[in-house]
Design a protein around this motif. Sequence first.
Motif, PDB file in Angstrom:
ATOM      1  N   MET A   1      14.070   6.466  -0.642  1.00 49.32           N
ATOM      2  CA  MET A   1      14.420   5.445   0.310  1.00 49.32           C
ATOM      3  C   MET A   1      13.878   4.093  -0.138  1.00 49.32           C
ATOM      4  SD  MET A   1      13.976   5.460   4.432  1.00 49.32           S
ATOM      5  CE  MET A   1      14.563   7.102   4.579  1.00 49.32           C
ATOM      6  N   LEU A   2      12.741   4.116  -0.796  1.00 47.67           N
ATOM      7  CA  LEU A   2      12.186   2.863  -1.298  1.00 47.67           C
ATOM      8  C   LEU A   2      13.064   2.291  -2.405  1.00 47.67           C
ATOM      9  CD1 LEU A   2       9.825   0.986  -0.838  1.00 47.67           C
ATOM     10  CD2 LEU A   2       8.547   2.244  -2.540  1.00 47.67           C
ATOM     11  N   LYS A   3      13.674   3.167  -3.191  1.00 46.17           N
ATOM     12  CA  LYS A   3      14.610   2.713  -4.224  1.00 46.17           C
ATOM     13  C   LYS A   3      15.807   2.011  -3.596  1.00 46.17           C
ATOM     14  CE  LYS A   3      13.675   6.162  -7.771  1.00 46.17           C
ATOM     15  NZ  LYS A   3      14.264   7.263  -8.566  1.00 46.17           N
ATOM     16  N   ALA A   4      16.290   2.544  -2.481  1.00 47.79           N
ATOM     17  CA  ALA A   4      17.423   1.932  -1.794  1.00 47.79           C
ATOM     18  C   ALA A   4      17.040   0.556  -1.248  1.00 47.79           C
ATOM     19  CB  ALA A   4      17.910   2.833  -0.680  1.00 47.79           C
ATOM     20  N   ALA A   5      15.837   0.430  -0.717  1.00 40.07           N
ATOM     21  CA  ALA A   5      15.376  -0.865  -0.211  1.00 40.07           C
ATOM     22  C   ALA A   5      15.283  -1.872  -1.350  1.00 40.07           C
ATOM     23  CB  ALA A   5      14.026  -0.714   0.471  1.00 40.07           C
ATOM     24  N   PHE A   6      14.777  -1.433  -2.500  1.00 38.88           N
ATOM     25  CA  PHE A   6      14.685  -2.318  -3.661  1.00 38.88           C
ATOM     26  C   PHE A   6      16.083  -2.716  -4.136  1.00 38.88           C
ATOM     27  CE2 PHE A   6      14.265  -2.929  -8.302  1.00 38.88           C
ATOM     28  CZ  PHE A   6      13.408  -4.025  -8.267  1.00 38.88           C
ATOM     29  N   PHE A   7      17.022  -1.766  -4.130  1.00 35.52           N
ATOM     30  CA  PHE A   7      18.395  -2.051  -4.541  1.00 35.52           C
ATOM     31  C   PHE A   7      19.031  -3.100  -3.632  1.00 35.52           C
ATOM     32  CE2 PHE A   7      22.906  -1.130  -3.801  1.00 35.52           C
ATOM     33  CZ  PHE A   7      23.410  -1.441  -5.059  1.00 35.52           C
ATOM     34  N   PHE A   8      18.873  -2.938  -2.325  1.00 41.66           N
ATOM     35  CA  PHE A   8      19.460  -3.891  -1.392  1.00 41.66           C
ATOM     36  C   PHE A   8      18.801  -5.264  -1.498  1.00 41.66           C
ATOM     37  CE2 PHE A   8      21.282  -0.187   0.820  1.00 41.66           C
ATOM     38  CZ  PHE A   8      22.581  -0.652   0.968  1.00 41.66           C
ATOM     39  N   ALA A   9      17.506  -5.323  -1.814  1.00 42.63           N
ATOM     40  CA  ALA A   9      16.842  -6.607  -1.989  1.00 42.63           C
ATOM     41  C   ALA A   9      17.386  -7.328  -3.215  1.00 42.63           C
ATOM     42  CB  ALA A   9      15.338  -6.410  -2.110  1.00 42.63           C
ATOM     43  N   ILE A  37      10.881   1.422   7.506  1.00 45.02           N
ATOM     44  CA  ILE A  37      10.961   2.866   7.758  1.00 45.02           C
ATOM     45  C   ILE A  37      10.058   3.606   6.777  1.00 45.02           C
ATOM     46  CG2 ILE A  37      12.478   4.874   7.590  1.00 45.02           C
ATOM     47  CD1 ILE A  37      14.699   3.135   8.784  1.00 45.02           C
ATOM     48  N   VAL A  38      10.123   3.215   5.496  1.00 49.90           N
ATOM     49  CA  VAL A  38       9.262   3.839   4.479  1.00 49.90           C
ATOM     50  C   VAL A  38       7.797   3.596   4.813  1.00 49.90           C
ATOM     51  CG1 VAL A  38       8.547   3.688   2.059  1.00 49.90           C
ATOM     52  CG2 VAL A  38      10.958   3.784   2.632  1.00 49.90           C
ATOM     53  N   LEU A  39       7.461   2.393   5.229  1.00 47.82           N
ATOM     54  CA  LEU A  39       6.085   2.067   5.585  1.00 47.82           C
ATOM     55  C   LEU A  39       5.608   2.902   6.769  1.00 47.82           C
ATOM     56  CD1 LEU A  39       3.808   0.104   4.772  1.00 47.82           C
ATOM     57  CD2 LEU A  39       4.683  -1.437   6.528  1.00 47.82           C
ATOM     58  N   ALA A  40       6.450   3.063   7.780  1.00 42.83           N
ATOM     59  CA  ALA A  40       6.082   3.861   8.950  1.00 42.83           C
ATOM     60  C   ALA A  40       5.875   5.325   8.568  1.00 42.83           C
ATOM     61  CB  ALA A  40       7.152   3.739  10.028  1.00 42.83           C
ATOM     62  N   ILE A  41       6.760   5.867   7.743  1.00 37.64           N
ATOM     63  CA  ILE A  41       6.614   7.257   7.309  1.00 37.64           C
ATOM     64  C   ILE A  41       5.323   7.433   6.514  1.00 37.64           C
ATOM     65  CG2 ILE A  41       7.592   9.022   5.781  1.00 37.64           C
ATOM     66  CD1 ILE A  41      10.366   8.049   6.674  1.00 37.64           C
ATOM     67  N   ALA A  42       5.001   6.471   5.654  1.00 32.45           N
ATOM     68  CA  ALA A  42       3.776   6.563   4.860  1.00 32.45           C
ATOM     69  C   ALA A  42       2.542   6.547   5.754  1.00 32.45           C
ATOM     70  CB  ALA A  42       3.720   5.418   3.855  1.00 32.45           C
ATOM     71  N   VAL A  43       2.530   5.698   6.761  1.00 36.74           N
ATOM     72  CA  VAL A  43       1.378   5.625   7.670  1.00 36.74           C
ATOM     73  C   VAL A  43       1.250   6.917   8.480  1.00 36.74           C
ATOM     74  CG1 VAL A  43       0.494   4.458   9.741  1.00 36.74           C
ATOM     75  CG2 VAL A  43       1.330   3.126   7.809  1.00 36.74           C
ATOM     76  N   ILE A  44       2.371   7.432   8.962  1.00 36.48           N
ATOM     77  CA  ILE A  44       2.335   8.675   9.736  1.00 36.48           C
ATOM     78  C   ILE A  44       1.807   9.824   8.882  1.00 36.48           C
ATOM     79  CG2 ILE A  44       3.805  10.429  10.820  1.00 36.48           C
ATOM     80  CD1 ILE A  44       5.522   8.064  11.857  1.00 36.48           C
ATOM     81  N   LEU A  45       2.300   9.938   7.649  1.00 35.91           N
ATOM     82  CA  LEU A  45       1.830  11.007   6.775  1.00 35.91           C
ATOM     83  C   LEU A  45       0.362  10.834   6.393  1.00 35.91           C
ATOM     84  CD1 LEU A  45       4.916  11.549   4.452  1.00 35.91           C
ATOM     85  CD2 LEU A  45       4.102  12.995   6.311  1.00 35.91           C
ATOM     86  N   PHE A  46      -0.080   9.583   6.242  1.00 33.83           N
ATOM     87  CA  PHE A  46      -1.482   9.306   5.941  1.00 33.83           C
ATOM     88  C   PHE A  46      -2.372   9.773   7.093  1.00 33.83           C
ATOM     89  CE2 PHE A  46      -5.145   6.379   5.862  1.00 33.83           C
ATOM     90  CZ  PHE A  46      -5.617   6.644   4.587  1.00 33.83           C
ATOM     91  N   VAL A  47      -1.997   9.437   8.307  1.00 37.69           N
ATOM     92  CA  VAL A  47      -2.777   9.838   9.478  1.00 37.69           C
ATOM     93  C   VAL A  47      -2.754  11.353   9.652  1.00 37.69           C
ATOM     94  CG1 VAL A  47      -2.857   9.713  12.005  1.00 37.69           C
ATOM     95  CG2 VAL A  47      -2.531   7.637  10.666  1.00 37.69           C
ATOM     96  N   LEU A  48      -1.582  11.952   9.498  1.00 34.83           N
ATOM     97  CA  LEU A  48      -1.496  13.410   9.616  1.00 34.83           C
ATOM     98  C   LEU A  48      -2.306  14.105   8.529  1.00 34.83           C
ATOM     99  CD1 LEU A  48       2.236  14.019  10.541  1.00 34.83           C
ATOM    100  CD2 LEU A  48       0.238  14.400  11.966  1.00 34.83           C
ATOM    101  N   GLY A  49      -2.328  13.544   7.341  1.00 39.65           N
ATOM    102  CA  GLY A  49      -3.120  14.131   6.264  1.00 39.65           C
ATOM    103  C   GLY A  49      -4.594  14.150   6.587  1.00 39.65           C
TER     104      GLY A  49
END
Length: 57
Positions: A1-9, A37-49
């Motif tokens: 998903m981060l690749k898609a964000a970079f592509f659109f930028a 969205i990628v940032l939110a998923i990363a934060v959620i996974l960090f907290v869950l970890g």
Amino acid sequence: MLKAAFFFAILALVLGVLGFGGAAGAAWGIAKILFFIVLAIAVILFVLGFTVYKKVT
């Protein structure tokens, strides 16, 4: 998903240089949404970890 964000930028940058302001704005908006969205998923996974790690040990 981060690749898609970079592509659109990059697409927004190219479209902006070529003079397609509306399409560039839309591509930039999609890139921002995907990035957050990628940032939110990363934060959620960090907290869950950390919470799962504390329960295991």
